[in-house]
Design an enzyme around this catalytic site. Structure first.
Site, PDB file in Angstrom:
ATOM      1  N   GLU A 226       0.839  -1.188   0.000  1.00  0.00           N
ATOM      2  CA  GLU A 226       0.000   0.000   0.000  1.00  0.00           C
ATOM      3  C   GLU A 226       0.882   1.248   0.000  1.00  0.00           C
ATOM      4  O   GLU A 226       1.730   1.416   0.885  1.00  0.00           O
ATOM      5  CB  GLU A 226      -0.904  -0.007   1.240  1.00  0.00           C
ATOM      6  CG  GLU A 226      -1.905  -1.152   1.222  1.00  0.00           C
ATOM      7  CD  GLU A 226      -2.363  -1.596   2.605  1.00  0.00           C
ATOM      8  OE1 GLU A 226      -2.132  -0.870   3.598  1.00  0.00           O
ATOM      9  OE2 GLU A 226      -2.952  -2.693   2.701  1.00  0.00           O
TER      10      GLU A 226
ATOM     11  N   LEU B 113      -6.010  -2.053  -0.904  1.00  0.00           N
ATOM     12  CA  LEU B 113      -5.853  -2.071   0.554  1.00  0.00           C
ATOM     13  C   LEU B 113      -6.300  -3.413   1.139  1.00  0.00           C
ATOM     14  O   LEU B 113      -7.411  -3.519   1.677  1.00  0.00           O
ATOM     15  CB  LEU B 113      -6.680  -0.915   1.134  1.00  0.00           C
ATOM     16  CG  LEU B 113      -6.262  -0.269   2.448  1.00  0.00           C
ATOM     17  CD1 LEU B 113      -7.226   0.839   2.835  1.00  0.00           C
ATOM     18  CD2 LEU B 113      -6.011  -1.205   3.563  1.00  0.00           C
TER      19      LEU B 113
ATOM     20  N   GLU C 278      -4.270  -6.740   3.040  1.00  0.00           N
ATOM     21  CA  GLU C 278      -3.005  -7.366   3.394  1.00  0.00           C
ATOM     22  C   GLU C 278      -2.945  -8.839   3.034  1.00  0.00           C
ATOM     23  O   GLU C 278      -1.889  -9.353   2.644  1.00  0.00           O
ATOM     24  CB  GLU C 278      -2.712  -7.161   4.883  1.00  0.00           C
ATOM     25  CG  GLU C 278      -2.274  -5.748   5.256  1.00  0.00           C
ATOM     26  CD  GLU C 278      -3.392  -4.712   5.241  1.00  0.00           C
ATOM     27  OE1 GLU C 278      -4.570  -5.110   5.118  1.00  0.00           O
ATOM     28  OE2 GLU C 278      -3.103  -3.508   5.340  1.00  0.00           O
TER      29      GLU C 278
ATOM     30  N   GLN D 167       2.076  -1.976   5.809  1.00  0.00           N
ATOM     31  CA  GLN D 167       2.315  -0.568   6.155  1.00  0.00           C
ATOM     32  C   GLN D 167       2.718  -0.399   7.624  1.00  0.00           C
ATOM     33  O   GLN D 167       3.574   0.421   7.936  1.00  0.00           O
ATOM     34  CB  GLN D 167       1.071   0.252   5.823  1.00  0.00           C
ATOM     35  CG  GLN D 167       1.368   1.712   5.640  1.00  0.00           C
ATOM     36  CD  GLN D 167       0.249   2.410   4.896  1.00  0.00           C
ATOM     37  OE1 GLN D 167      -0.792   2.700   5.476  1.00  0.00           O
ATOM     38  NE2 GLN D 167       0.441   2.662   3.616  1.00  0.00           N
ATOM     39  N   PHE D 168       2.095  -1.187   8.491  1.00  0.00           N
ATOM     40  CA  PHE D 168       2.516  -1.285   9.891  1.00  0.00           C
ATOM     41  C   PHE D 168       2.337  -2.738  10.307  1.00  0.00           C
ATOM     42  O   PHE D 168       1.413  -3.397   9.825  1.00  0.00           O
ATOM     43  CB  PHE D 168       1.666  -0.381  10.802  1.00  0.00           C
ATOM     44  CG  PHE D 168       1.992   1.084  10.684  1.00  0.00           C
ATOM     45  CD1 PHE D 168       2.907   1.686  11.540  1.00  0.00           C
ATOM     46  CD2 PHE D 168       1.399   1.859   9.700  1.00  0.00           C
ATOM     47  CE1 PHE D 168       3.213   3.039  11.423  1.00  0.00           C
ATOM     48  CE2 PHE D 168       1.706   3.214   9.575  1.00  0.00           C
ATOM     49  CZ  PHE D 168       2.619   3.811  10.439  1.00  0.00           C
TER      50      PHE D 168
ATOM     51  N   HIS E 226      -0.401   0.846  15.879  1.00  0.00           N
ATOM     52  CA  HIS E 226       0.786   1.315  15.170  1.00  0.00           C
ATOM     53  C   HIS E 226       2.041   1.173  16.025  1.00  0.00           C
ATOM     54  O   HIS E 226       3.078   1.714  15.668  1.00  0.00           O
ATOM     55  CB  HIS E 226       0.633   2.786  14.764  1.00  0.00           C
ATOM     56  CG  HIS E 226      -0.365   3.018  13.662  1.00  0.00           C
ATOM     57  ND1 HIS E 226      -1.710   2.825  13.835  1.00  0.00           N
ATOM     58  CD2 HIS E 226      -0.212   3.426  12.381  1.00  0.00           C
ATOM     59  CE1 HIS E 226      -2.350   3.125  12.704  1.00  0.00           C
ATOM     60  NE2 HIS E 226      -1.467   3.485  11.802  1.00  0.00           N
TER      61      HIS E 226
END
Ligand SMILES: Cc1ncc(C[n+]2csc(CCOP(=O)(O)OP(=O)(O)O)c2C)c(N)n1
Ligand SMILES: Cc1ncc(C[n+]2csc(CCOP(=O)(O)OP(=O)(O)O)c2C)c(N)n1
Ligand SMILES: [Mg+2]
Ligand SMILES: [Mg+2]
Lengths: 360, 326, 360, 326
Positions: free
Chosen positions: D29, D58, D60, D82-83, D129
């Site tokens: 992403e 979007l 995973e 992304q995280f 996060h």
């Protein structure tokens, strides 16, 4: 290949209030002046609060957040159609709806400053907190709706928000499928704001609309002008009424636009043009709604000035209150890991507190 | 009192809990009309109907995600994962939400639910049907992980799990489902989540295990006792998280020797945590290294080879002897 | 609510060979006699091998497996449309297709007796092994198709199978979405056999057809009579041709029926009626295909007898060969955990081997 | 030689590997035009185009599932999560397939891919996060887990991961992304997966850690050395799985004392496995229990409270002193 036709589907789009504030009288919803002003106030408050938070973020007074500027109609219109007995299941870009549900202004400051306290307020029972894992919340909405059906709760439904990016997640598909198989009272609103961070809607999905996803589940689906608060309200109202009376789930695609950055950590100039953003500022949902109110003689400059002043004061006070808050219990996480007491957790709490002393 | 298998005992607990509380609902793939692929939900659909015993579409994230929603709205769902090998599909819902609503809302919203899943090997099943991956769940804060070892404790712990205010992962050692029966009292029993059980008292060595390994473990303990008169204490963990570290420490402080037996792969399994707890609480009492007898760090073999990869009584017995002789 | 129509969709169903073996000449595919016999043989071999494995399973000579009886047309028709350069990405109920791809009969016995060796054969390069986690394989298919597009491999595509139950999984949605966004050469065949273990198709999904899921992604979708090998072949052929020539993904729903149990561990009498099963035996894909061959004078009783004898012999030999296999390296799992050597793995291998000796 | 941050160093390795081998592609992403939310993929899209630097939808599981397909077909995808907090959505694909194709086909089909993910706390980020959940991946057989601690080893290990024949989970301590620079050689360096590094030699105590904790750990080691002259050996694990148990054992056999520092929650973390390895290999050399300094078994707090929950230099220093004084 010549074949037998076994299905035929049609998809429609709803627009009521155009960019100039002209209304289609045939479609105009029957809303009281009070409700119209309530909706307008909610949109303006969400806009102003966004702008204030943005400043505070730049000054280091709150952390990263995702502004909802530009999307107020997509968010507040459906929220106006909610009764207190309905549930709101949001994602992370529905500030306006949360405020309409009674969440205090202070709470988004708290939340975005890293405190769970931002999720806790009186009257929160049917408003889920911000959900960050994209897509996951739609399943919670379906489960809640199942519980309503199981308890034969009448006249209540669940309103769930998700972004255009969120529609790519498997959970969203599973939510639509479970909801349609169970025929439970849930309304999904896709805030299609054109972007998922840097990915444009056209590369998020190949379909012409996101509303047509409804066809895959044989549930009602509609696209609406998401910057038209009358359309978002009307579509949500109709879908919620259907849901409350046993008609099952619906999908609404609200086509809107994120006018600011994805979050305050993002720089949209890397991936989109100023012109595109300019174009969408012309479709700003707030001025057009104001013109509509004016055309109905519900609104004038004096009222506008009073409203702006009132909102400013409300925000000023909330910021002051927020900034005077302290006494956040350092070991609160130990209180809320489980609802039962466990030796190992208490041992660790003691170690944590001893360490705090060591640091002092 | 009646002699029951573990399947029957869990089924009994589900019947009792559903009768007691109409907020308890059972959901999952094939749990209704089919009564579950292992028949754990036998009779429930007939007794409670399809709104309370819910055959769901084939989607594990969907099952747990909607169960979380139900729990938020006041129900107490007992969701089945048909095999633990498919349960990772709901891991994000459990990690991201099931385990967090309580802390996220400082106790204002909670997720009282049970996720049941048969786990473990030894039943000659296809790929993904024989893993033992309890550690993945036990590392999640906010989630309790319970693993019964026999019919009686399975029934009591299932009742406790249903009544618990938090999400409980209830892992059922499928190899023990039907291989033996136990007396299960007429009256409902409620187990205590978070407590290990001394399955056998002893003073020379502490043997720690859980789930399906308890049978070969107890067998090996008997053998070593009769072959050389060693007195072996056996601890059945029952709850994997939060772990009853002090029960382990008390026993090891007394015996000075410990063997941990784990079906799962070696690295980062529950046995490692047991050793870490002994290190934290009782290291200076150890007269020998803790002997961990585990699966290996290889991809779980297809069933043609699986038995060599699961600790058996011989390997456990030799492990005990080594540790006694250290 | 009066609105503007913004989309219109139609769905079609293909039937070529009816239950009595009557063909629609306008739709009849142009297949050589050789190919027709190849297809017939493949279906019969799959059926007979199923029946043999069923017996062996009941005698404890192989483990649990899922019979494909009744679904031979849904499986073998599309497989006939494959070239050796295409990939086959199956689920777990495509025995016929696997055999057509060159997998030896012995290998499903091996696989279902718990040996990875059952997945390893000469020519396996573009045939993925059985995939048990429902739905997951569809994403692998899309990735392979992406690699083809990236390498500008022409005239090749990926054929992926999934069951009706599998369509509920999030991965299936993600696969359709990625495939359509990337416009890669992959064809998804949903074997809708009416059941996912005990869950009927009607409670798996609320939509009237599974083919209409294609509309959600703006990709071609069609429903076919899955017991009509000419229809399954033709639909797959058309979709594969389109994929190979850059036309992107397609979805085919093949409506068929699982005539036997889900797996040998299942008892379907718990959840479905004998009558339903009877009805579907009348639609058995094999006799109707035989009648078709006969009507084309490609087939007669003598050929049938010879074919049956040949298949029996082939299976007999394979079983004999399988049952004489041994020497399965006990520590093979240590060889294949990684492609690199690691001390910790070798230490554990040594412990494993020492323990084997201890047991001996 | 140039001084670089970790972000720049990983970016350099990606540039080098993509230039070297056109089967290497980067996907995820916002990794393309946006160059990644942390700019780790800066310049790649411009240099290699959108077919090799792929902005995905979007999803995973979709990202890893398709990456597995690409790898099966001969590519070497480097997929970004992304995280790490969102990476559990692809856990089923990794557990069920990425880690298994090699063993499933006895080496005939393999999945050479890298899953990059920023992980860990300390950057005042929103919920999900800041978790540190390396143990969940390290418990998976068939998967390698690498965690660099500085720019130079990050670059070398990324190159090794891209060239590795197996799936590698590459966890990037985001807190260390930009806080310091290091000399990174002109010439490509290829790290060795599976090997720990002695970051500092010493003889009185072994300090074991990895990732972002290496900075406070080295800081604390310095402090204790200068305050009381203790000689502290520091081991930087670098690879979490397969773990370099013998490097740990060698050091502890020499020093007799050990402190392990882990950011993640306490139970079933990598620290437990380090302790178990010491138990297996060097217990009789221990003069004190291994001191594990870890996060707590609570749901990761929102960032307002997080710093109290991550081991800091003070806590580490006190831990070292306690263990020295034991
Ligand atoms: C599962 C998951 N993956 C990635 C992210 C990181 N992320 C946060 S918002 C976002 C984009 C969301 O796009 P969209 O759904 O359209 O909502 P919008 O931000 O436009 O409101 C991404 C990728 C996340 N929060 N969750
Ligand atoms: C993710 C996952 N969940 C559950 C199962 C157990 N299971 C195996 S097959 C099956 C039903 C599959 O139904 P369908 O997709 O229609 O395929 P069919 O068996 O009818 O061929 C189930 C629930 C599984 N293998 N994978
Ligand atoms: Mg968006
Ligand atoms: Mg089916």
């Amino acid at each position: 290949m010549p074949l037998t036709e076994i299905g035929r589907y049609s998809l429609r789009r709803l627009e009521i209030l155009d960019e100039n504030g002209e209304v289609d009288p045939a479609l105009e919803p029957d809303l009281s002046a009070e409700d119209l002003v309530k909706l307008y106030r909610a949109m303006l408050l969400a806009r102003e609060d966004d702008q204030r938070m943005f400043k505070m973020q730049r000054q280091g007074r709150v952390g990263t957040f995702g502004p909802n500027t530009g999307q107020e109609a997509a968010v507040c219109g459906p929220a106006l159609a909610l009764s207190p007995r309905d549930w709101l299941v949001g994602s992370f870009r529905e500030l306006g709806a949360r405020l309409m549900r009674g969440e205090p202004l202070t709470h988004s400051y708290l939340f975005h400053n890293g405190y769970e306290e931002g999720n806790v307020f009186d009257g929160m029972e049917r408003t889920l907190p911000i959900s960050i894992i994209v897509g996951a919340q739609t399943l919670h909405a379906v489960g809640i709706a199942y519980a309503m059906k199981y308890r034969t709760e009448k006249d209540a439904a669940v309103l769930a928000f998700i972004g255009d990016g969120g529609t790519s997640q498997g959970d969203f598909h599973e939510a639509l499928n479970f909801a349609s198989v169970w025929q439970v009272p849930v309304v999904f609103v896709v805030q299609n704001n054109g972007w998922a961070i840097s990915l444009p809607r056209s590369r998020q999905a190949h379909c012409a609309t996101l509303a047509q996803r409804a066809i895959a589940y044989d549930i009602p689906g509609v696209q609406v002008d998401g910057n038209d608060a009358l359309a978002t309200y009307s579509a949500a109202r109709e879908a919620l009424d259907r849901a409350r009376s046993g008609g099952g789930p619906s999908l609404i695609e609200a086509v809107t636009y994120r006018l600011m950055m994805h979050t305050t950590a993002d720089d949209p100039r890397k991936y989109r043009t100023e012109e595109e953003v300019e174009q969408w500022w012309k479709r700003d949902p707030i001025p057009r709604f104001r013109r509509y109110l004016e055309s109905k003689s519900i609104w004038d400059d004096a009222k506008q000035a009073a409203l702006e002043a009132g909102i400013k004061e409300e925000i000023d006070e909330a910021v002051k209150k927020f900034e005077s808050m302290d006494g956040f219990k350092p070991d609160a996480p130990f209180d809320h890991v489980f609802g039962t007491r466990h030796e190992s957790i208490e041992e660790q709490r003691a170690a944590f507190l001893a360490n705090l002393e060591g640091e002092a | 009192m009646a002699k029951m298998t573990m399947v029957q005992a869990i089924n009994l607990a589900l019947h009792e809990e559903m009768e007691r509380d109409d907020s308890v609902i059972v959901m999952g793939e094939d749990v209704g009309v089919d009564e579950g692929v292992f028949r754990v939900t036998a009779g429930l659909h007939e007794a409670f109907g399809s709104a309370r015993v819910l055959d769901t579409p084939l989607a594990e994230s969907g099952i747990l995600g909607t169960a979380i929603g139900m729990a938020l709205a006041g129900l107490r769902p007992v969701a089945e994962m048909q095999f633990s090998g498919f349960s990772y599909l709901m891991f994000p819902q459990l990690e991201g939400h099931g385990s967090r609503f309580r802390s996220r809302t400082q106790g204002r919203m909670t997720v009282p639910l049970v996720v049941r899943m048969p786990y473990g090997g030894g039943v000659r099943a296809l790929e993904h049907h024989s893993e033992s991956r309890e550690a993945s769940y036990a590392h999640l804060p906010g989630v309790k992980v319970v693993i019964p070892s026999g019919p009686r404790n399975a029934r009591a712990l299932m009742a406790a799990a249903v009544r618990d205010p938090d999400p409980v992962v209830f892992m059922e050692p499928k190899r023990s489902y039907r291989v033996f029966r136990e007396e299960v009292p007429e009256e409902p029993e409620i187990g205590q989540i978070g407590r290990a059980r001394i399955a056998r008292e002893g003073s020379d060595l502490t043997l720690v295990s859980w789930g399906a390994m308890m049978r070969p473990v107890l067998h090996a303990a008997e053998e070593v006792t009769s072959s050389r008169g060693a007195s072996i204490e056996v601890i059945d963990l029952l709850t994997i998280s939060p772990l009853d570290g002090s029960a382990i420490a008390r026993s090891v402080s007394k015996t000075g020797r410990c063997v941990v037996v784990q079906e799962a792969p070696r690295s980062l399994g529950v046995a490692s945590e047991v050793i870490a707890q002994i290190n934290d609480r009782a290291l200076m009492h150890l007269e020998a290294p803790v002997n961990r007898i585990t699966g290996y760090d290889v991809v779980t073999p297809y069933f043609g080879r699986e038995m060599g990869y699961i600790p058996g009584p011989g390997r456990i017995r030799r492990g005990i002897e080594e540790t006694l002789d250290f």
